[in-house]
Design an enzyme around this catalytic site. Structure first.
Site, PDB file in Angstrom:
ATOM      1  N   ASP A  61      11.543  55.646  -9.441  1.00 25.94           N
ATOM      2  CA  ASP A  61      11.617  57.177  -9.555  1.00 25.94           C
ATOM      3  C   ASP A  61      11.342  58.029  -8.608  1.00 25.94           C
ATOM      4  O   ASP A  61      10.842  59.165  -8.391  1.00 25.94           O
ATOM      5  CB  ASP A  61      10.734  57.619 -10.816  1.00 25.94           C
ATOM      6  CG  ASP A  61       9.407  57.092 -10.483  1.00 25.94           C
ATOM      7  OD1 ASP A  61       9.244  56.769  -9.287  1.00 25.94           O
ATOM      8  OD2 ASP A  61       8.422  57.567 -11.322  1.00 25.94           O
ATOM      9  N   ARG A  68      11.299  57.749 -24.113  1.00 29.04           N
ATOM     10  CA  ARG A  68      12.532  57.367 -23.240  1.00 29.04           C
ATOM     11  C   ARG A  68      12.292  55.877 -22.905  1.00 29.04           C
ATOM     12  O   ARG A  68      13.457  55.085 -22.763  1.00 29.04           O
ATOM     13  CB  ARG A  68      12.986  58.018 -22.146  1.00 29.04           C
ATOM     14  CG  ARG A  68      12.004  58.128 -20.926  1.00 29.04           C
ATOM     15  CD  ARG A  68      12.047  59.351 -20.252  1.00 29.04           C
ATOM     16  NE  ARG A  68      11.034  59.422 -19.247  1.00 29.04           N
ATOM     17  CZ  ARG A  68       9.956  59.793 -19.364  1.00 29.04           C
ATOM     18  NH1 ARG A  68       9.582  60.369 -20.476  1.00 29.04           N
ATOM     19  NH2 ARG A  68       8.848  59.674 -18.418  1.00 29.04           N
ATOM     20  N   SER A  82       3.589  59.863 -22.940  1.00 30.52           N
ATOM     21  CA  SER A  82       4.684  60.888 -22.748  1.00 30.52           C
ATOM     22  C   SER A  82       5.878  59.691 -22.265  1.00 30.52           C
ATOM     23  O   SER A  82       7.089  60.213 -22.276  1.00 30.52           O
ATOM     24  CB  SER A  82       4.308  61.852 -21.565  1.00 30.52           C
ATOM     25  OG  SER A  82       4.229  61.023 -20.176  1.00 30.52           O
ATOM     26  N   ASN A  83       5.622  58.566 -22.025  1.00 33.60           N
ATOM     27  CA  ASN A  83       6.776  57.744 -21.517  1.00 33.60           C
ATOM     28  C   ASN A  83       7.525  57.275 -23.159  1.00 33.60           C
ATOM     29  O   ASN A  83       8.657  56.934 -22.770  1.00 33.60           O
ATOM     30  CB  ASN A  83       6.152  56.355 -21.081  1.00 33.60           C
ATOM     31  CG  ASN A  83       5.290  56.415 -19.941  1.00 33.60           C
ATOM     32  OD1 ASN A  83       4.251  55.676 -19.840  1.00 33.60           O
ATOM     33  ND2 ASN A  83       5.478  57.454 -19.269  1.00 33.60           N
ATOM     34  N   LEU A  84       6.955  57.335 -24.056  1.00 29.95           N
ATOM     35  CA  LEU A  84       7.644  56.753 -25.468  1.00 29.95           C
ATOM     36  C   LEU A  84       8.869  57.465 -25.746  1.00 29.95           C
ATOM     37  O   LEU A  84       9.568  56.697 -26.777  1.00 29.95           O
ATOM     38  CB  LEU A  84       6.647  56.711 -26.381  1.00 29.95           C
ATOM     39  CG  LEU A  84       5.283  56.124 -26.214  1.00 29.95           C
ATOM     40  CD1 LEU A  84       4.503  55.786 -27.499  1.00 29.95           C
ATOM     41  CD2 LEU A  84       5.670  54.572 -25.625  1.00 29.95           C
ATOM     42  N   CYS A 128      10.906  63.218 -13.032  1.00 34.47           N
ATOM     43  CA  CYS A 128      11.239  63.647 -14.653  1.00 34.47           C
ATOM     44  C   CYS A 128       9.969  64.396 -15.101  1.00 34.47           C
ATOM     45  O   CYS A 128       9.779  65.429 -16.100  1.00 34.47           O
ATOM     46  CB  CYS A 128      11.183  62.302 -15.265  1.00 34.47           C
ATOM     47  SG  CYS A 128      12.770  61.377 -15.044  1.00 34.47           S
ATOM     48  N   CYS A 156      22.957  49.299   8.008  1.00 37.49           N
ATOM     49  CA  CYS A 156      23.988  48.337   7.588  1.00 37.49           C
ATOM     50  C   CYS A 156      25.176  48.244   8.384  1.00 37.49           C
ATOM     51  O   CYS A 156      26.150  47.510   7.876  1.00 37.49           O
ATOM     52  CB  CYS A 156      24.250  48.609   6.025  1.00 37.49           C
ATOM     53  SG  CYS A 156      25.620  49.830   5.815  1.00 37.49           S
ATOM     54  N   CYS A 183      24.018  55.107   3.404  1.00 39.49           N
ATOM     55  CA  CYS A 183      25.261  55.492   3.516  1.00 39.49           C
ATOM     56  C   CYS A 183      25.618  56.657   2.953  1.00 39.49           C
ATOM     57  O   CYS A 183      26.461  57.601   3.150  1.00 39.49           O
ATOM     58  CB  CYS A 183      26.453  54.380   3.560  1.00 39.49           C
ATOM     59  SG  CYS A 183      26.302  53.107   4.694  1.00 39.49           S
ATOM     60  N   GLY A 229      11.986  54.212 -17.443  1.00 38.56           N
ATOM     61  CA  GLY A 229      13.216  54.726 -18.258  1.00 38.56           C
ATOM     62  C   GLY A 229      14.240  53.961 -18.100  1.00 38.56           C
ATOM     63  O   GLY A 229      15.069  53.737 -18.998  1.00 38.56           O
TER      64      GLY A 229
END
Length: 378
Positions: free
Chosen positions: A237, A180, A176-178, A299, A359, A285, A148
């Site tokens: 994701d 987005r 189902s990806n298509l 998703c 960090c 952080c 996405g």
């Protein structure tokens, strides 16, 4: 002193009589064609050091640009610098061409011709210009996720002329990806996403090198993915990969462009703690601990508005380009939240955590951990 303004025909006559005709446009503009026998010196370079290109202030000089405006300004500068015989061509190269006067087109390779044509709108931006565009062409961006967020970002980064895109994703295209994931298409269902992405991006810009990394990102291979990258793009994701990418980018001093989406909302930031210890925050952080899985469904479980990753991914792509060019103010130290339903952006200031385990200034890298276990136990 008023500047003499002459027609292209008069300029040609003076040129043939010994005057120096100087085209003050940028190199990419001259590459498309210029007045025959004109000397090419960009206006800024000419004004910065006139004697480098025009050593004799008593010589007759005729300046030409695209329409006549830049040449007038450059002529004023030359006169102030002590040049005695300066004129500007009214109507510039546009009028010169319209009146049928002889033009010359520099000899170029196919690659250079493509460069000047394809990126002409970037080249017109003084903040980018030819030097900036060549910097983009030399850049390498590692992108985790060809879904996405990665789809719109990769499209625009390829279009912008990023030299090398390294795409990492171990998934295959699903119908189902298509809704987005615009890199992919119906006929490539079942194909590895990185290969589907390579096909789409190469069709858009064959000059961009697309390297595929069809592996699940882990502590064993993350450094191989990002070691040579100028910027790392986080289109993951799931939380284990986000924490892993963050830690690797801190260790290797790589700027990380972060994005995330959930239903109708998204967020973007730049985590640059690896290069700016103690001054810029990292992902840890912001999120010292991941939320429990039930509080942050993916998703597939919660759904997502199809256009949302387009908005968020393009903001991420913008940050990538800015980082490479050194333009503007990045989102380092800021979290940009987007509410699609309310059509509102909200900015939150982020501060580095002086006790951050990864960090904090002066702290040695603690080593990679079992990120799946870390996220599962919080």
């Amino acid at each position: 002193m008023s500047i003499e303004r002459i027609s292209p025909a008069q300029a040609r006559q003076r040129q043939q009589a010994g005057a120096v005709l100087v085209d003050v446009r940028e190199a990419h503009e001259r590459a498309a064609g210029h007045a025959e026998d004109a000397v090419g010196v960009a206006k800024d370079a000419l004004e910065a050091d006139p004697r480098a290109s025009l050593p004799d202030p008593a010589a007759e000089i005729v300046l030409i640009c695209q329409s006549g405006a830049r040449s007038l300004r450059a002529a004023q500068t030359l006169i102030q610098a002590g040049y005695l015989r300066v004129a500007s061509v009214d109507g510039g190269t546009t009028r010169w061409l319209a009146e049928g006067l002889p033009m010359a087109v520099p000899e170029q390779s196919d690659e250079e011709r493509d460069f000047y044509d394809r990126y002409s709108r970037h080249l017109r931006l003084p903040e980018v210009g030819e030097a900036g565009q060549r910097k983009l062409r030399a850049a390498r961006v590692a992108m985790v996720g060809a879904g996405g967020l990665g789809s719109p970002a990769a499209f625009y980064l390829a279009a912008a002329g990023i030299g090398t895109l390294v795409l990492a994703d171990d998934d295959v295209v699903d119908r189902s990806n298509l809704q987005r994931q615009i890199l992919h298409s119906e006929e490539r269902i079942g194909m590895a996403k990185v290969e589907s992405a390579r096909i789409a991006l190469s069709a858009l810009n064959p000059r961009v090198r697309v390297e595929t990394f069809a592996e699940r990102i882990s502590s064993d291979n993350v450094e191989r993915l990002i070691a040579d990258a100028d910027v790392v793009f986080d289109g993951a994701d799931n939380f284990p990969v986000r924490y892993l990418l963050n830690d690797a980018c801190v260790k290797l001093a790589k700027p990380l462009v972060y994005g995330a989406i959930h239903r109708f909302e998204g967020q973007v930031s730049v985590f640059d703690a690896g290069r700016h210890r103690g001054a810029c925050p990292c992902y840890r952080c912001l999120f010292p601990e991941p939320p429990p899985p039930e509080a942050a469904p993916n998703c597939a479980e919660a759904g997502v508005l199809g256009v949302l990753p387009g908005v968020v991914g393009l903001i991420q792509a913008t940050e990538v380009v800015k980082l490479i060019l050194g333009l503007g103010e990045s989102l380092a130290g800021r979290l940009l939240n987007f509410d699609a339903l309310g059509m509102r952006f909200r900015e939150t200031r982020l501060r580095p955590d002086p006790q951050c385990p990864v960090c904090a200034a002066g702290r040695e890298f603690p080593g990679y951990i079992d990120y799946h276990a870390f996220c599962a136990t919080q």
